[in-house]
Design a protein around this motif. Structure first.
Motif, short mmCIF file in Angstrom:
data_model
loop_
_atom_site.label_atom_id
_atom_site.label_comp_id
_atom_site.label_asym_id
_atom_site.label_seq_id
_atom_site.Cartn_x
_atom_site.Cartn_y
_atom_site.Cartn_z
N ASP A 175 14.50 15.26 -3.94
CA ASP A 175 13.53 15.90 -4.94
C ASP A 175 12.24 16.11 -5.68
N TYR A 176 11.45 15.04 -4.33
CA TYR A 176 10.80 15.18 -4.99
C TYR A 176 9.44 16.43 -4.07
N ARG A 177 8.31 16.48 -5.36
CA ARG A 177 7.47 17.86 -4.56
C ARG A 177 6.37 17.07 -3.61
N ASP A 178 6.30 17.39 -2.54
CA ASP A 178 4.65 17.04 -2.16
C ASP A 178 4.60 15.69 -1.77
N PRO A 179 5.90 14.81 -0.82
CA PRO A 179 6.19 13.33 -1.58
C PRO A 179 5.20 12.64 0.14
N VAL A 180 4.47 11.86 -0.39
CA VAL A 180 3.25 11.33 0.44
C VAL A 180 3.56 9.83 0.29
N PRO A 181 4.23 8.75 1.84
CA PRO A 181 4.65 7.69 1.41
C PRO A 181 3.54 6.08 2.41
N GLU A 182 3.74 5.10 1.54
CA GLU A 182 2.18 4.14 2.12
C GLU A 182 1.26 4.68 1.94
N LEU A 183 0.38 5.56 1.14
CA LEU A 183 -0.88 5.38 0.66
C LEU A 183 -1.90 4.26 0.36
N GLU A 184 -2.56 3.61 0.96
CA GLU A 184 -3.06 2.17 0.35
C GLU A 184 -4.36 2.64 -0.59
N PHE A 185 -4.01 1.63 -1.77
CA PHE A 185 -5.59 2.18 -2.10
C PHE A 185 -5.98 0.88 -2.71
N LYS A 186 -7.34 -0.06 -2.87
CA LYS A 186 -7.80 -0.44 -2.89
C LYS A 186 -8.80 -0.41 -4.84
N SER A 187 -8.36 -1.72 -5.26
CA SER A 187 -9.20 -2.22 -6.80
C SER A 187 -10.04 -3.25 -6.97
N GLY A 188 -10.73 -3.57 -6.46
CA GLY A 188 -11.42 -4.72 -6.74
C GLY A 188 -10.57 -5.71 -5.19
N LYS A 189 -9.82 -6.75 -5.64
CA LYS A 189 -9.15 -8.16 -5.11
C LYS A 189 -7.16 -7.03 -4.52
N VAL A 190 -7.40 -6.52 -5.63
CA VAL A 190 -6.08 -5.85 -5.59
C VAL A 190 -6.08 -4.40 -4.55
N VAL A 191 -5.34 -4.86 -3.49
CA VAL A 191 -4.48 -3.36 -3.05
C VAL A 191 -3.33 -3.30 -2.81
N ILE A 192 -2.95 -1.63 -2.73
CA ILE A 192 -1.11 -1.45 -3.29
C ILE A 192 -0.89 -0.39 -2.75
N ARG A 217 4.20 1.25 -17.74
CA ARG A 217 3.90 0.64 -19.05
C ARG A 217 2.17 -0.49 -18.57
N LEU A 218 1.54 0.60 -18.31
CA LEU A 218 0.22 0.23 -17.97
C LEU A 218 -0.47 -0.81 -18.29
N GLU A 219 0.04 -1.55 -19.71
CA GLU A 219 -0.32 -2.92 -20.92
C GLU A 219 -0.20 -4.08 -19.53
N GLN A 220 1.00 -4.22 -19.16
CA GLN A 220 1.67 -4.90 -18.06
C GLN A 220 0.95 -4.58 -16.62
N GLY A 221 0.76 -3.81 -16.71
CA GLY A 221 0.23 -3.39 -15.14
C GLY A 221 -1.27 -3.63 -15.08
N LYS A 222 -1.96 -3.60 -15.85
CA LYS A 222 -3.40 -4.85 -16.42
C LYS A 222 -3.70 -6.25 -16.42
N ALA A 252 -5.01 -11.09 -13.75
CA ALA A 252 -4.60 -12.18 -13.48
C ALA A 252 -4.97 -12.19 -11.72
N ILE A 253 -4.53 -11.22 -10.60
CA ILE A 253 -4.80 -10.65 -9.18
C ILE A 253 -6.41 -11.63 -9.30
N GLU A 254 -7.09 -10.70 -9.98
CA GLU A 254 -8.48 -10.90 -10.05
C GLU A 254 -9.31 -11.94 -10.26
#
Length: 173
Positions: free
Chosen positions: A46-63, A132-137, A142-144
């Motif tokens: 169902d997904y177009r151009d799926p990319v699994p498990e990319l790593e993104f870093k922002s400050g102390k947060v790694v997703i 829910r970007l506010e919850q994500g923020k 909190a992690i930072e």
């Protein structure tokens, strides 16, 4: 053929308990492989151009989003779960995908939707919503605020006995 190497912390367990824990872990890993194989061959189409498990870093947060893809013309973050009996309520309150969406939006990647694909023996249960970007923020901030010692303490105390009251298939959540 894929093989998983599993390390089990069996300190404090007698021999029979250690054997049972090892057996349950292998069963859980085998079941996860079966469910995810079915997911990628049947449902991820169902997904177009799926990319699994990319790593993104922002400050102390790694997703590591399970999957990033285009779905119905929008960038989506997909978190897939394997479950014996799916209950969406247990997945959607934690904010994991909202944190992912916040980090990606901050990096100028406009996430339009977040998706939970819950894979079970009965089939696929898909829960789609706007992030829910506010919850994500809030989670990001909190992690930072954590210092390196706090992070180590959190990781060390996650599940020291490898037990989980919520499910029987995945010993270490």
């Amino acid at each position: 053929k894929n093989q998983a190497i599993l390390r089990i912390d069996s300190r404090g367990l007698d021999r029979a308990e250690g054997f049972k824990l090892g057996q349950q872990t292998v069963e859980a890993a085998n079941r996860a492989v079966q469910l995810l194989t079915r997911y990628f061959t049947a449902y991820a189409r169902d997904y177009r151009d799926p990319v699994p498990e990319l790593e993104f870093k922002s400050g102390k947060v790694v997703i590591h989003p399970d999957l990033s893809a285009e779905f119905k013309g929008e960038l989506v973050i997909v978190d897939f779960k394997t479950s014996k009996s799916p209950d969406l309520r247990s997945y959607d309150f934690g904010g994991q995908v909202d944190l992912y969406a916040f980090v990606l939006v901050e990096r100028k990647n406009p996430v339009g939707l977040v998706v939970y694909d819950i894979i079970s023996d009965e089939g696929l249960f898909r829960h789609i919503r706007k992030p829910r970007l506010e919850q994500g923020k809030r989670l990001y901030e909190a992690i930072e605020k954590l210092d390196d010692i706090s992070i180590k303490d959190l990781v060390a105390e996650a599940h020291p006995a490898w037990d989980c009251p919520r499910c029987v298939w995945f010993i270490p959540c």
